[in-house]
Design a protein around this motif. Structure first.
Motif, PDB file in Angstrom:
ATOM      1  N   PRO A  82      63.660   7.943  49.285  1.00 53.37           N
ATOM      2  CA  PRO A  82      63.062   6.637  49.581  1.00 53.37           C
ATOM      3  C   PRO A  82      62.609   6.484  51.033  1.00 53.37           C
ATOM      4  CG  PRO A  82      65.040   6.360  48.261  1.00 53.37           C
ATOM      5  CD  PRO A  82      65.000   7.811  48.691  1.00 53.37           C
ATOM      6  N   LYS A  83      63.322   7.153  51.963  1.00 49.97           N
ATOM      7  CA  LYS A  83      62.930   7.049  53.371  1.00 49.97           C
ATOM      8  C   LYS A  83      61.556   7.641  53.614  1.00 49.97           C
ATOM      9  CE  LYS A  83      67.065   6.585  56.215  1.00 49.97           C
ATOM     10  NZ  LYS A  83      67.833   7.163  57.342  1.00 49.97           N
ATOM     11  N   GLU A  86      59.074   5.085  52.689  1.00 53.59           N
ATOM     12  CA  GLU A  86      59.092   4.010  53.669  1.00 53.59           C
ATOM     13  C   GLU A  86      58.342   4.411  54.936  1.00 53.59           C
ATOM     14  OE1 GLU A  86      59.797   0.326  55.244  1.00 53.59           O
ATOM     15  OE2 GLU A  86      60.210   1.006  53.202  1.00 53.59           O
ATOM     16  N   LYS A  89      54.274   5.085  54.067  1.00 56.36           N
ATOM     17  CA  LYS A  89      53.397   4.091  53.450  1.00 56.36           C
ATOM     18  C   LYS A  89      52.477   3.384  54.443  1.00 56.36           C
ATOM     19  CE  LYS A  89      56.470   0.030  53.458  1.00 56.36           C
ATOM     20  NZ  LYS A  89      57.166  -0.954  52.606  1.00 56.36           N
ATOM     21  N   ASP A 172      66.722   3.682  43.352  1.00 56.45           N
ATOM     22  CA  ASP A 172      66.177   3.400  44.680  1.00 56.45           C
ATOM     23  C   ASP A 172      64.723   3.858  44.801  1.00 56.45           C
ATOM     24  OD1 ASP A 172      68.448   2.176  45.617  1.00 56.45           O
ATOM     25  OD2 ASP A 172      69.270   3.977  46.535  1.00 56.45           O
ATOM     26  N   HIS A 176      61.594   1.292  45.522  1.00 56.72           N
ATOM     27  CA  HIS A 176      60.666   1.430  46.642  1.00 56.72           C
ATOM     28  C   HIS A 176      59.227   1.426  46.160  1.00 56.72           C
ATOM     29  CE1 HIS A 176      63.994   2.239  49.385  1.00 56.72           C
ATOM     30  NE2 HIS A 176      63.136   2.252  50.362  1.00 56.72           N
ATOM     31  N   THR A 177      58.970   2.143  45.068  1.00 58.39           N
ATOM     32  CA  THR A 177      57.609   2.151  44.535  1.00 58.39           C
ATOM     33  C   THR A 177      57.287   0.805  43.890  1.00 58.39           C
ATOM     34  OG1 THR A 177      58.345   3.125  42.433  1.00 58.39           O
ATOM     35  CG2 THR A 177      57.627   4.638  44.151  1.00 58.39           C
ATOM     36  N   LEU A 179      58.304  -2.052  45.028  1.00 52.29           N
ATOM     37  CA  LEU A 179      57.964  -2.941  46.138  1.00 52.29           C
ATOM     38  C   LEU A 179      56.521  -2.746  46.558  1.00 52.29           C
ATOM     39  CD1 LEU A 179      58.987  -5.073  48.061  1.00 52.29           C
ATOM     40  CD2 LEU A 179      59.784  -3.267  49.588  1.00 52.29           C
TER      41      LEU A 179
END
Length: 242
Positions: A82-83, A86, A89, A172, A176-177, A179
């Motif tokens: 996920p980082k 982040e 993006k 997670d 993230h995707t 969001l």
């Protein structure tokens, strides 16, 4: 410098390097020398090497003795981290990221909804209801940020409600995707979100009454509607397939 500060500084360099790499700022798919990077980011060699080690672990670069680090193809990057999403993006082409993110959601979330209908317990249903209530309250308050929080809480509860360790491990990444796509489907008028809440209500009731097939179908339609809003002019080629 404490270990905590070293980690924070290293993470910051990781973020900056990923942003540069995504923008193709480094020629010939290789990083500058360690000395040049230390000067560029004004950090110690120890901090830089910690950051490079993190990039290597994420599959972004390949380090070789006495050679500059090679930047690997994006397909080799660890997008399950996920980082990485982040950090990337802000610099990566948004449509490209959303194209892949929506395919991921369309593949897994309907199945997760079906499993949640089969396996969820009282606690899971309570979390679903709390997420739904946050979205309803957000509409009353005209609060887009609160709506997003409620939506994320709702979708998190679905994955946890599967009680499947593999799906829960995806939670997670999917969030993230999620969001990313939610940020691009929150309509300008808060009233337009009422339809989304109604669809989530139908989904929640299907899960509550253990209607796995209906839960899967409703989630599938929710995601298809979101894809149309994200790509109104150029619907992805997987839209009618997945």
């Amino acid at each position: 410098m404490t270990d905590e500060n070293l980690t924070n500084t290293s993470d910051l360099i990781v973020k900056k390097l990923i942003e540069h790499i995504v923008r193709n700022d480094f020629a010939q798919n290789v990083l500058p020398s360690e000395n040049d990077l230390c000067k560029k980011f004004e950090v110690s060699r120890t901090t830089l090497r910690a950051a490079l080690q993190t990039l290597a672990a994420k599959g972004i670069i390949r380090k070789q003795p006495k050679k500059k680090a090679e930047i690997l193809n994006r397909e080799e990057w660890d997008w399950f981290d996920p980082k990485l999403i982040e950090y990337a993006k802000a610099s990566i082409d948004k449509n490209e990221l959303l194209y892949h993110a929506c395919a991921l959601r369309l593949t897994f979330e309907p199945k997760a909804s079906a499993l949640c209908a089969l396996n969820s317990n009282f606690s899971d249903l309570t979390d679903l209801d709390l997420g739904n209530k946050l979205m309803i309250e957000a509409i009353k308050n005209g609060d887009h940020e609160q709506f997003t929080k409620g939506d994320i809480k709702f979708h998190r509860a679905i994955f946890r409600g599967t009680h499947n360790p593999f799906f829960m491990r995806l939670c997670d990444l999917i969030l993230h995707t999620s969001l990313l796509s939610i940020e691009n489907t929150v309509e300008s008028k808060i009233e337009d979100l009422k339809q989304a809440v109604e669809e989530h209500n139908v989904l929640m009731e299907a899960i509550r009454f253990k209607q796995a097939n209906k839960a899967q179908s409703v989630m599938h339609q929710i995601l298809l509607d979101a894809i149309i809003k994200i790509f109104p002019q150029n619907v992805p080629n997987y839209y009618d397939i997945i």
